[in-house]
Design an enzyme around this catalytic site. Sequence first.
Site, PDB file in Angstrom:
ATOM      1  N   GLU A 253       0.817  -1.214   0.000  1.00  0.00           N
ATOM      2  CA  GLU A 253       0.000   0.000   0.000  1.00  0.00           C
ATOM      3  C   GLU A 253       0.856   1.272   0.000  1.00  0.00           C
ATOM      4  OE1 GLU A 253      -4.183  -1.499   1.994  1.00  0.00           O
ATOM      5  OE2 GLU A 253      -2.728  -0.513   3.303  1.00  0.00           O
ATOM      6  N   GLU A 343      -6.546  -7.027  -1.159  1.00  0.00           N
ATOM      7  CA  GLU A 343      -7.241  -6.917   0.121  1.00  0.00           C
ATOM      8  C   GLU A 343      -8.631  -6.352  -0.129  1.00  0.00           C
ATOM      9  OE1 GLU A 343      -5.185  -4.794   3.232  1.00  0.00           O
ATOM     10  OE2 GLU A 343      -3.219  -5.490   2.534  1.00  0.00           O
TER      11      GLU A 343
END
Length: 1064
Positions: A253, A343
Amino acid sequence: MAVSSSEKSEVVKDELLLSTGMRKRESKICRRPLGLLLTVAAVLCVFALPAGPMGPWSSVLATVANILHTPPSHLPHVRDAQSTTATNLTGNGRINDVLWDRYSLVIKGQRVFIHSGEFHTFRLPVPDLWLDILQKAKAAGLNAVSVYTHMGLINPSPGVVDFNDYRALKPLYEAAKQVGLWIVLRPGPYINAETTAGGIAHWATSQVAGELRTNATDWTAAWKDYIHGIIRETIPYQIDHGGPVIAIQIDNEYSQSPATHAAYFEELENVYRSSGIVVPLTANDPSEGRNWINGTGSVDIYGLDSYPQGFDCSNPTTWSPVVTNYYSYHESVDPGQPWYFPEFQGGSFDAWGPTAPGYEQCRELTGPDFESVFYLNLWASNAKLINYYMLYGGTSWGALPFPGVYASYDYGGAITESRQLTTKYLELKRQGLFLRSSPEFYKTDYIGDTTTSTLTTTSPSVHVTLLRNPDTGASFYIARHNDSTSTSTIGFKMNITTKSETIQVPRVALAITLSGRQSKIIVTDYSFGSSKVLYATAQVLYAGQIGSRDVLYLYGDPLQEHEVALALNGTPRIRAQSSISQWNTVNGITTVSLLTGIEGLVTLWDSDQQLVLYSDATTAGTFWSPEIPPNNGNNFASYWQFGTNMSILVGGPYLVRNATMEGSTLELRGDLNEGVRLTVIAPDSVRMITWNGIPVSPDVNAASTITSVGGFSADLSPSLSGLGLGLPKLSNWKYADSLPEIQGDFSDANWTLANHTTTNIPFKPYYGDGRVLYGCDYEFCENIVLWHGHFNATEETKSVNLSINGGEAFAASVWINDVFLKTSYGNSTNNRNIVKETDEVFYFPPGSLRYGQDNVITVVQDNMGLDENKDDHVDDEKSPRGIRGFMLNTGNFSEWKVQGKLGGYTSFPDKVRGVLNEGGLYGERQGWHLPGYNTSSWTARDLSEGLPSSSAGVGFFVTTFRLSIPEELDVPISFTFDQSAQPYRALLFVNGWMMGKRVANLGPQYDFPVHQGILDYHGVNTVAVALWAMESTPISPTLKLTVKDVYEGGVGKIHVNNPGWSAR
C-alpha cells in the site's frame, strides 16, 4: 521493472493466441520486437485428445505449458497492458506455470479464479495449528491464502535472520501443499497490518538514518538480509518446483511518487528477479491511485485494496453504499490484466477505549449480509483474483500491535480468534462452493447493467449486472438493491437472453425477491456436469459430477419463491411433491417453481443420470463438499482442477476437514460439537463410510428419501470424552514486588547510560539538555521501559516537567525516590480523543527529596508499539518512544539511565518466543514469567487482592494449573479478566508467552484466547500476571479460565514448545 533504452532492444514479448474448435486446438506464438525490427513467428497446431481425468476442466489452456517451452532464464520480463483479444495470454517471462490474460490467471494451463483469505502465521505462534486454519479455508471453498511475513520477528537484529519455530515458512508451505491451497506471499518489508512499525524491524527504525521505504542506501542495506532470507526459504516452494507459491507482493500500500518510492520498489524487484524467484510480482494500491501499473517500479500484476465500510464498528447496522466504479476504474487503468483485489474488506480492526464496540459488532457490520452484497458487487466488477482481509485474524501477542489496536486481532473475521466458525464463514462457504463449481464464471465479459439499456427489469429499485462467458454463453446476472444499504424487500422480473431465446423470468413464480441487504446470482445456460440449466433464480451451492451423475444443489430463502428451468434426463426415481413445487415441461425444458416455506433438504429430481437438490440457505450452510484426492503421487494431488475434480456432498457436521477413498470406503475427517444428522451424496461405489476412523451405521430408509443410489444418512454424535469437561480455578497465587527500582538501595549500575545527543529518529526532543531519551536508540523498543533520572536536590527543587511519548493509549507512572507522584495517561476513545504523548509537571511532595544528595526520578513507561507509515507522513515508524522533554524547575540532571527487556534487541535470551515477547519489568528481566521459576519463597497473595497497601507499583502474581484434555478434542480456552473499569494494567503471560495486555481503565479487551501449544493440554501450565497499579487506590482484578466450546476432531497432535526458566 524499468527497462533502459539500451536494454529495450533485447526485450521481446511472448504472446499466445489460442483459438478453440470442437475437434482441434490451434495456437500461435508471435514475438514482436520492442526496440529492434525483429520478428520470430511460429505456428503450432495441437489436436485435441479425448477428455482425460480432468473432465470439464480440461480445456485448450492445458496446452500452454507445452507450447511455452522456452527456458525461464531466456524469457524476457514484459508486461502486456494492451491485451485485448479474449485468448491473449502473457506472463512475466520467467515462468510458464503462472500466466494471465484480461480475464484471469492461468495456472499450469488451467483458468483459475483466485478466491483467497488472509492469514498471518505469526499471529498464531503454534505451527501445528496452521493446518487447522488452512483446512478451514479449503473447506470454505477457497483455493488460496495470502500471507504476510514479519521482518521485525524474522530479522530481530542486524545480520540475524531467523526462520525457526513460528517464524518458519517451510511448515506453512508444506501444510498449504498438503491441503491444496495456493499462496500469495507478502513479505513487505513494510506490511502495515496493524502491527508495530508496520512490520519493519525495530532496530532499523533507529539505526537507519535515511528515509525508510525509499531507495536510501542504509535502508536498502537494512532490508536485504531479510528479503534474501525470504527468497532462500521460498524458491523451493514456488509452483514450478511443485510448491504452493504463485506470487509475491512488493512492500504494501504505497504510492509510486515521489521518485524515491518508485526506486525503492525497483530495488526490491531487482533483488527478486536476480534470484531464483520466478513467480509474478504484485502490488496493492491503497486507493484508486493508478500506482505500480507502468513506469519505474511497476509490477507484473496490479491490485487494488478496498475497505468500503471503514473501520468503526460502533453502528454495525449503518452501512456505507457499495463502490460502483470498480469496473470502470479497472478498464481505464489496466484493462489487459485480470482484476485483482489483494485486500478486500473481510472485517475490521477495533480500537482502544471504553466506547470501542468490540469484534462481535465488527463481525455484524461485515456479516453475511455484507458478504452477500459487497462480495457479489466485487464479482460484478469482473474481479477474478480476490483476497478477503482477514479470514482469520489471530492474536497480536507480545509487542506485535501498533498503538491503535489491542492484543486481539480477531478482526471480526469469518473464523474467530479462537479458531471457531461463524455465520460469516457459512456465507463465505456458500459463495466459495459456487465459485469452485462454476468454471464458466472464471472467464466472463462485462456485458452491461441496468443503468443502460443492456438490461431490463420491472423494478427501478433493483440493479443488475450481466457477465457472460464468451466461449460457452453461460451468463451470470448479479442483482442487488439500487440502494445497497436498503433494508426493504423488493420483487421484480427481468428479461434474460439465453442461447435459444429472450424471455422474462420468472415464468411461473410471481417474482424474483430480494430481501433487504441481499444479492443474488441468476444463472443462465449454466453447466453442471454434462447437463445444462436454462436459468435459475435460486442460488447454486454445488454443480458438478458425483460418480456417474450430474448433481446440482440449489438453495434459497424459505420466505421467497424460486424457479429453475433445466433439461431433466434419465429415468426418474424421486420427484419433488406438488405441495412444495409446480412443474411445467415445454420443448424438453422443465420449469420447476419452488413455493415458499421449504426448509431442510429436499430432492427435486433423482434419476440414474441426474440429482437435483434444494434447501433453504441455512441448511445449505451445513453442507460441505470435500474433494477426493487421487493417491498417485501427483505434486498437486490436493489441488482442485489440478489433482482432482472429484468431490462429494456432506451435510451436518460442524466441520468436514477432508475426505479420502480407500476402495469402497469413504473416509471422512472433521469436527463435531453436537449430535447431527449426517447426509452424504457420494459415488454409488461407496459401501462404507467412516468418521474420524470409526465406521458409521447407515439409516437406509432415510437415505432413500434423498436419492436411490449414492446417498447415505446416519446419526452422528460426539463421544463421551468431552462431557463434563471442567477447567481448574486459578488459585494459590504467589506474589513478589516487581518494582525494586524505586527503592533507595537499588543500584542501576548495570543499566544503559542514556547519553546520546543525536538520533536518527526525525521527531526531536522538545526540551532538556541535549540528551536523547528514546528507548529505541538504546535497543529498548518493546513493551515497558524504565527510566532513571539522577539529580542533586536543593530546597529550591520543587518539580520536574516531563514530556513522555508512549503511543496511543499509553501510560507512564512516575516516582521520586520511593514516593509515587502520579500516572500520566495517554488515551484513545475508539480512535478518537487520541493522546499519544503527554507533557506534565510533577510536583515533589514534602519530605520526598534528599537535599544535597542523589535523588532518582523513576519513570515506568508503556511502549504501545511504533506507528505505521502513511503516504502523507515520513518515517512515522521511527516513533519517539521515551521522554521527549525533561526539566527540573531548578538545577540539572546529572545522568539518565534506561532499562528495557534483558539484552535489548541484539542479546535477548529467549530466541524461541522472540524479540517482541518481553519488556523491561524487573520480573521479566529475572524470568519470573517462565515455566519452572521457583516461587516457593514468595508471599501467598490472591490476585484479587491487588498490590499490598493498595499502593501504586508493579507486582508479579504467579500460579500453576494442570490440564488433562483428551487428544481427540479441540477445546478453545481463554483467560477472562473482570470487566470492571479500574486503574490497572496487567500483562498476561502463559507458559512464558505474553498473550495479552489488560488495560482496565480503557478497555475494551478483557478476554484473551490462548491456544493449545501455548497451553499444554496434557500437563502443568504456568500463568503469570504482571500487575501495574497506576494509582494508590484499591484494585481487585480477577482472572479465570473459560471454555468457548468443545469440538471432537481437530488436526491431531499439537506440540508444545515453551522453554522454561534458566538463570539470567
